[in-house]
Design a protein around this motif. Sequence first.
Motif, PDB file in Angstrom:
ATOM      1  N   MET A  84      36.163  42.229  34.205  1.00 42.55           N
ATOM      2  CA  MET A  84      35.180  41.742  35.163  1.00 42.55           C
ATOM      3  C   MET A  84      34.870  40.266  34.921  1.00 42.55           C
ATOM      4  O   MET A  84      34.713  39.486  35.872  1.00 42.55           O
ATOM      5  CB  MET A  84      33.896  42.574  35.097  1.00 42.55           C
ATOM      6  CG  MET A  84      34.042  43.968  35.680  1.00 42.55           C
ATOM      7  SD  MET A  84      32.447  44.801  35.927  1.00 42.55           S
ATOM      8  CE  MET A  84      31.833  43.952  37.372  1.00 42.55           C
ATOM      9  N   GLU A  85      34.790  39.876  33.654  1.00 41.56           N
ATOM     10  CA  GLU A  85      34.580  38.463  33.343  1.00 41.56           C
ATOM     11  C   GLU A  85      35.781  37.641  33.804  1.00 41.56           C
ATOM     12  O   GLU A  85      35.620  36.568  34.399  1.00 41.56           O
ATOM     13  CB  GLU A  85      34.347  38.278  31.848  1.00 41.56           C
ATOM     14  CG  GLU A  85      33.001  38.772  31.360  1.00 41.56           C
ATOM     15  CD  GLU A  85      32.750  38.445  29.897  1.00 41.56           C
ATOM     16  OE1 GLU A  85      33.520  37.652  29.318  1.00 41.56           O
ATOM     17  OE2 GLU A  85      31.786  38.985  29.323  1.00 41.56           O
ATOM     18  N   ILE A 128      28.167  38.972  34.316  1.00 43.31           N
ATOM     19  CA  ILE A 128      28.519  40.390  34.325  1.00 43.31           C
ATOM     20  C   ILE A 128      27.374  41.256  33.817  1.00 43.31           C
ATOM     21  O   ILE A 128      27.037  42.285  34.412  1.00 43.31           O
ATOM     22  CB  ILE A 128      29.788  40.637  33.480  1.00 43.31           C
ATOM     23  CG1 ILE A 128      30.962  39.843  34.060  1.00 43.31           C
ATOM     24  CG2 ILE A 128      30.121  42.125  33.449  1.00 43.31           C
ATOM     25  CD1 ILE A 128      31.203  40.033  35.547  1.00 43.31           C
ATOM     26  N   TRP A 152      30.892  48.088  40.992  1.00 42.10           N
ATOM     27  CA  TRP A 152      31.958  47.083  40.901  1.00 42.10           C
ATOM     28  C   TRP A 152      32.357  46.603  42.278  1.00 42.10           C
ATOM     29  O   TRP A 152      32.468  45.384  42.528  1.00 42.10           O
ATOM     30  CB  TRP A 152      33.162  47.647  40.153  1.00 42.10           C
ATOM     31  CG  TRP A 152      34.504  47.114  40.597  1.00 42.10           C
ATOM     32  CD1 TRP A 152      35.533  47.846  41.115  1.00 42.10           C
ATOM     33  CD2 TRP A 152      34.979  45.756  40.555  1.00 42.10           C
ATOM     34  NE1 TRP A 152      36.608  47.038  41.425  1.00 42.10           N
ATOM     35  CE2 TRP A 152      36.294  45.746  41.085  1.00 42.10           C
ATOM     36  CE3 TRP A 152      34.415  44.554  40.147  1.00 42.10           C
ATOM     37  CZ2 TRP A 152      37.053  44.592  41.205  1.00 42.10           C
ATOM     38  CZ3 TRP A 152      35.175  43.381  40.270  1.00 42.10           C
ATOM     39  CH2 TRP A 152      36.477  43.415  40.781  1.00 42.10           C
ATOM     40  N   THR A 181      35.747  37.335  37.587  1.00 42.95           N
ATOM     41  CA  THR A 181      34.706  36.434  38.078  1.00 42.95           C
ATOM     42  C   THR A 181      35.081  34.978  37.862  1.00 42.95           C
ATOM     43  O   THR A 181      35.012  34.158  38.789  1.00 42.95           O
ATOM     44  CB  THR A 181      33.372  36.737  37.367  1.00 42.95           C
ATOM     45  OG1 THR A 181      33.003  38.094  37.639  1.00 42.95           O
ATOM     46  CG2 THR A 181      32.268  35.808  37.852  1.00 42.95           C
ATOM     47  N   ILE A 223      34.276  45.265  31.077  1.00 37.41           N
ATOM     48  CA  ILE A 223      33.638  43.954  31.008  1.00 37.41           C
ATOM     49  C   ILE A 223      34.644  42.808  30.855  1.00 37.41           C
ATOM     50  O   ILE A 223      34.534  41.790  31.554  1.00 37.41           O
ATOM     51  CB  ILE A 223      32.573  43.929  29.892  1.00 37.41           C
ATOM     52  CG1 ILE A 223      31.359  44.747  30.347  1.00 37.41           C
ATOM     53  CG2 ILE A 223      32.152  42.508  29.553  1.00 37.41           C
ATOM     54  CD1 ILE A 223      30.279  44.888  29.298  1.00 37.41           C
TER      55      ILE A 223
END
Length: 322
Positions: A227-228, A205, A296, A231, A224
């Motif tokens: 997003m982590e 990220i 994003w 992923t 974040i």
Amino acid sequence: MLSTLPPPASGVHHPLITTTKETEDPLSEVKVLISDFLDRSNYKSPQSPCDLELRKKITEELSTWPSDINPTAISKIIDGCCVFVETAYGHTTHEHRCFIAFYIAFCIYIDDLGERDLDAIKLFTSRLVKGETQPDPILRRLAEHLGCVYDLWTPFGADAIIAGTLDAITATYLEFTTQEMVVKPSATRFPYYLRTRAGLGPPAIHFLFMKDWRATPESYLQIIPDMEHWTLGTNDILSFYKEELAGERNNYVHLRASAEQSSAANVLRQLVEEVLESAAKIDALTSEDPELAALWKRYQQGYLEFSLKAQRYRLAELGYQA
């Protein structure tokens, strides 16, 4: 394309699974859930271009690696690193793309090294903090490589990249030394703990946010965690089909199923919902920042593109092309 049921009134989505005894496929539910995830992610291939200069530099670097490494493995590392950077990090500068590609190559090497020299992995962090030389030449290059991270990312981002790297190396050692460990039903947080340490989520990220993009992280700090999670969860979902074909049972889905006393299919179904929820949260959190929202979306679609291009995931067998 596999059909799905529309969401019920509760808002929880349940894909349609149809099998008969004559045509029963033990992976049918997995195939449906993965296809459902891709459909609901609204995947539209960015058609990321090939970076010939990057590929040349990576090839030159890996040509200096020890000669006992299988040339076929080297070729796969080169292609995997470059495709990942071309798709997920195409917005970054050439210097950033080279750093990330080299970094990924070193991390792939570490996975292989665990089969040959586990002590080198075990002692990497202690040698790094003591300023000692890494005996393995590729680990030595990784240590030198990490020293350049502050030139390209903010102090906050660089710290996260380094901390995430050390966590992942430690987790790699744990995965090799605990293969026979049975996850107990009460250890329901352990699979997530191991996955978040091993998955290189923070580096993945923070690589997105170059030093020159924004000087401080407050505008993107709150997205974040999701997003982590997106992923790592996306990787868990899209790699699960090939892992099932290979009979692997030490992945996040199976560890979580063991801890939760559930089936792998049920965990995968729940994970799909959790990851899509994270995507929806990121959409909402970036809605008032067009530049951040665009970054994003480019990363989301690029990461999906990478997963579909990666032959090892075998997603073409489900009818998907990058």
